[in-house]
Design an enzyme around this catalytic site. Structure first.
Site, PDB file in Angstrom:
ATOM      1  N   LYS A  67      24.226 -18.806 -42.327  1.00 35.76           N
ATOM      2  CA  LYS A  67      25.424 -19.437 -42.601  1.00 35.76           C
ATOM      3  C   LYS A  67      25.705 -20.905 -42.682  1.00 35.76           C
ATOM      4  O   LYS A  67      26.482 -21.419 -43.270  1.00 35.76           O
ATOM      5  CB  LYS A  67      26.661 -18.791 -41.816  1.00 35.76           C
ATOM      6  CG  LYS A  67      26.630 -17.288 -42.088  1.00 35.76           C
ATOM      7  CD  LYS A  67      27.797 -16.789 -41.139  1.00 35.76           C
ATOM      8  CE  LYS A  67      28.119 -15.261 -41.515  1.00 35.76           C
ATOM      9  NZ  LYS A  67      29.140 -14.757 -40.594  1.00 35.76           N
ATOM     10  N   GLY A 128      29.337 -20.155 -30.922  1.00 41.68           N
ATOM     11  CA  GLY A 128      28.786 -20.276 -32.131  1.00 41.68           C
ATOM     12  C   GLY A 128      29.541 -20.014 -33.357  1.00 41.68           C
ATOM     13  O   GLY A 128      30.689 -20.521 -33.384  1.00 41.68           O
ATOM     14  N   THR A 151      26.916 -22.022 -21.912  1.00 40.81           N
ATOM     15  CA  THR A 151      26.451 -23.458 -21.884  1.00 40.81           C
ATOM     16  C   THR A 151      27.595 -24.543 -21.951  1.00 40.81           C
ATOM     17  O   THR A 151      28.363 -24.386 -23.138  1.00 40.81           O
ATOM     18  CB  THR A 151      25.453 -23.411 -23.009  1.00 40.81           C
ATOM     19  OG1 THR A 151      24.573 -22.586 -22.784  1.00 40.81           O
ATOM     20  CG2 THR A 151      24.871 -24.808 -22.906  1.00 40.81           C
TER      21      THR A 151
HETATM   22  P1  ATR Z   1      27.218 -16.722 -34.078  1.00 40.16           P
HETATM   23  O1  ATR Z   1      26.918 -18.122 -34.789  1.00 40.16           O
HETATM   24  O2  ATR Z   1      26.903 -15.744 -34.761  1.00 40.16           O
HETATM   25  O3  ATR Z   1      28.405 -16.763 -33.433  1.00 40.16           O
HETATM   26  P2  ATR Z   1      25.441 -17.829 -32.254  1.00 40.16           P
HETATM   27  O4  ATR Z   1      25.380 -19.447 -32.590  1.00 40.16           O
HETATM   28  O5  ATR Z   1      24.107 -17.455 -31.844  1.00 40.16           O
HETATM   29  O6  ATR Z   1      26.080 -16.998 -33.154  1.00 40.16           O
HETATM   30  O7  ATR Z   1      26.284 -18.095 -30.876  1.00 40.16           O
HETATM   31  C1  ATR Z   1      26.124 -17.226 -29.980  1.00 40.16           C
HETATM   32  C2  ATR Z   1      27.141 -17.723 -28.781  1.00 40.16           C
HETATM   33  O8  ATR Z   1      26.979 -16.361 -27.732  1.00 40.16           O
HETATM   34  C3  ATR Z   1      26.668 -18.662 -27.987  1.00 40.16           C
HETATM   35  O9  ATR Z   1      27.861 -19.307 -27.485  1.00 40.16           O
HETATM   36  C4  ATR Z   1      26.215 -18.309 -26.688  1.00 40.16           C
HETATM   37  O10 ATR Z   1      26.381 -18.952 -25.503  1.00 40.16           O
HETATM   38  P3  ATR Z   1      25.337 -20.329 -25.266  1.00 40.16           P
HETATM   39  O11 ATR Z   1      26.179 -21.445 -26.033  1.00 40.16           O
HETATM   40  O12 ATR Z   1      25.471 -20.505 -23.879  1.00 40.16           O
HETATM   41  O13 ATR Z   1      23.918 -19.888 -25.648  1.00 40.16           O
HETATM   42  C5  ATR Z   1      26.712 -16.972 -26.534  1.00 40.16           C
HETATM   43  N1  ATR Z   1      25.842 -15.818 -25.791  1.00 40.16           N
HETATM   44  C6  ATR Z   1      24.823 -15.208 -26.419  1.00 40.16           C
HETATM   45  N2  ATR Z   1      24.298 -14.489 -25.292  1.00 40.16           N
HETATM   46  C7  ATR Z   1      24.798 -14.616 -24.287  1.00 40.16           C
HETATM   47  C8  ATR Z   1      24.927 -13.932 -22.991  1.00 40.16           C
HETATM   48  N3  ATR Z   1      23.987 -13.182 -22.672  1.00 40.16           N
HETATM   49  N4  ATR Z   1      25.894 -14.129 -22.180  1.00 40.16           N
HETATM   50  C9  ATR Z   1      26.900 -15.004 -22.556  1.00 40.16           C
HETATM   51  N5  ATR Z   1      27.015 -15.894 -23.504  1.00 40.16           N
HETATM   52  C10 ATR Z   1      26.166 -15.428 -24.534  1.00 40.16           C
END
Ligand code: ATR
Length: 272
Positions: A67, A128, A151
């Site tokens: 994307k 994300g 994060t």
């Molecule tokens: P997308 O673009 O599909 O939204 P992404 O860019 O991979 O996916 O973003 C995923 C989001 O989910 C991120 O904000 C991630 O948090 P971090 O910025 O801390 O990595 C969050 N996320 C993924 N796994 C997680 C978990 N186990 N607990 C909390 N947040 C999570």
């Protein structure tokens, strides 16, 4: 003999699990549009424009992980897609390849079926592409989003760029709002026992939405129903983002109810 059939496609990696071919194929049939829609796995986003040209693909859905990666290879990108930083729809026009983002419209339509966005406060979990689409859509409709992310740096960045508040996920107990929206992958198949927040966080929200649609009822939505919240399924957003793609490609009104029915039937079959 001239072949008037139009070709549409989904590009991503993986694509086998996607419900877009089922949903958009059913929509085109119902609309009596002579079109095919197929899922194509591509490893590198830069290959997508060449494939669209070679296969005479008129419009494409773009999914994970392309994307953002597709954006430099397009001739034009809509303002919303540029602000969100993600394109999920590509259209071949006389002026070249045009990129759009329909995820934010899908989210706004799904929310609007349940509540009036204007003036309400939304807690958006994640930072994300899906979170950015959610924040953009909520702001566009006059709602007040707050980003909550694991994060801090990433969450702060999104909040600063799009213009809203941020809180770290471990301080979510201090955040109040009308509606909580999960945009993280936590709880997605096959990790269906997981939830991004503790169940006792939820009673403060009147509405809880998940952008995940497989499973249809995530652990988060089950906990939310148990806490007395109204729930909004990710399937509704998925249907509306696809409906908007059809509007962009054909200029016609898509059969949204039928699209929703085929998606829900398939997802319910999978949980049986
Ligand atoms: P997308 O673009 O599909 O939204 P992404 O860019 O991979 O996916 O973003 C995923 C989001 O989910 C991120 O904000 C991630 O948090 P971090 O910025 O801390 O990595 C969050 N996320 C993924 N796994 C997680 C978990 N186990 N607990 C909390 N947040 C999570």
């Amino acid at each position: 003999m001239k072949n008037d059939s139009q070709t549409f496609a989904l590009f991503g990696n993986p694509v086998a699990q996607s419900l877009s071919p089922l949903m958009l194929g059913a929509a085109f049939r119902e609309m009596k549009i002579d079109a095919s829609y197929r899922a194509l796995r591509v490893e590198d986003a830069r290959d997508i424009p060449g494939k669209m040209e070679k296969m005479d693909i008129r419009g494409a859905s773009i999914t994970i992980p392309h994307k953002t990666g597709i954006m430099p290879y397009l001739d034009a990108v809509s303002d919303s897609a540029a602000r969100i930083g993600a394109v999920n729809t590509v259209t071949r026009t006389d002026g070249g390849l045009q990129g759009d983002n329909t995820d934010w419209i899908g989210l706004v339509c799904a929310l609007s079926e349940a509540l009036e966005i204007k003036g309400k406060r939304f807690t958006v979990l994640g930072a994300g592409g899906a979170a950015r689409a959610a924040v953009y859509g909520i702001l566009h409709e006059g709602g007040i989003p707050t980003v909550v992310n694991r994060t801090t740096e990433k969450g702060q960045q999104v909040a600063k760029e799009l213009g809203c508040d941020f809180h770290p996920l471990d301080q979510i107990q201090a955040v109040t709002g009308d509606c909580l929206i999960n945009t993280t992958p936590v709880g997605m198949f096959p990790d269906t026992d997981a939830s991004p927040v503790r169940a006792d966080t939820l009673e403060r929200f009147e509405w809880v939405m998940d952008t995940i649609y497989n499973p249809l009822e995530t652990r988060l939505l089950k906990d939310a129903a148990g806490a007395g919240c109204q729930t909004i399924s990710g399937a509704t957003m998925f249907v509306h983002q696809g409906a908007q793609q059809i509007r962009i490609w054909t200029g016609l009104q898509p059969p949204t109810d039928l699209m929703k029915r085929v998606v829900l039937e398939r997802l319910r079959d999978e949980t049986d």
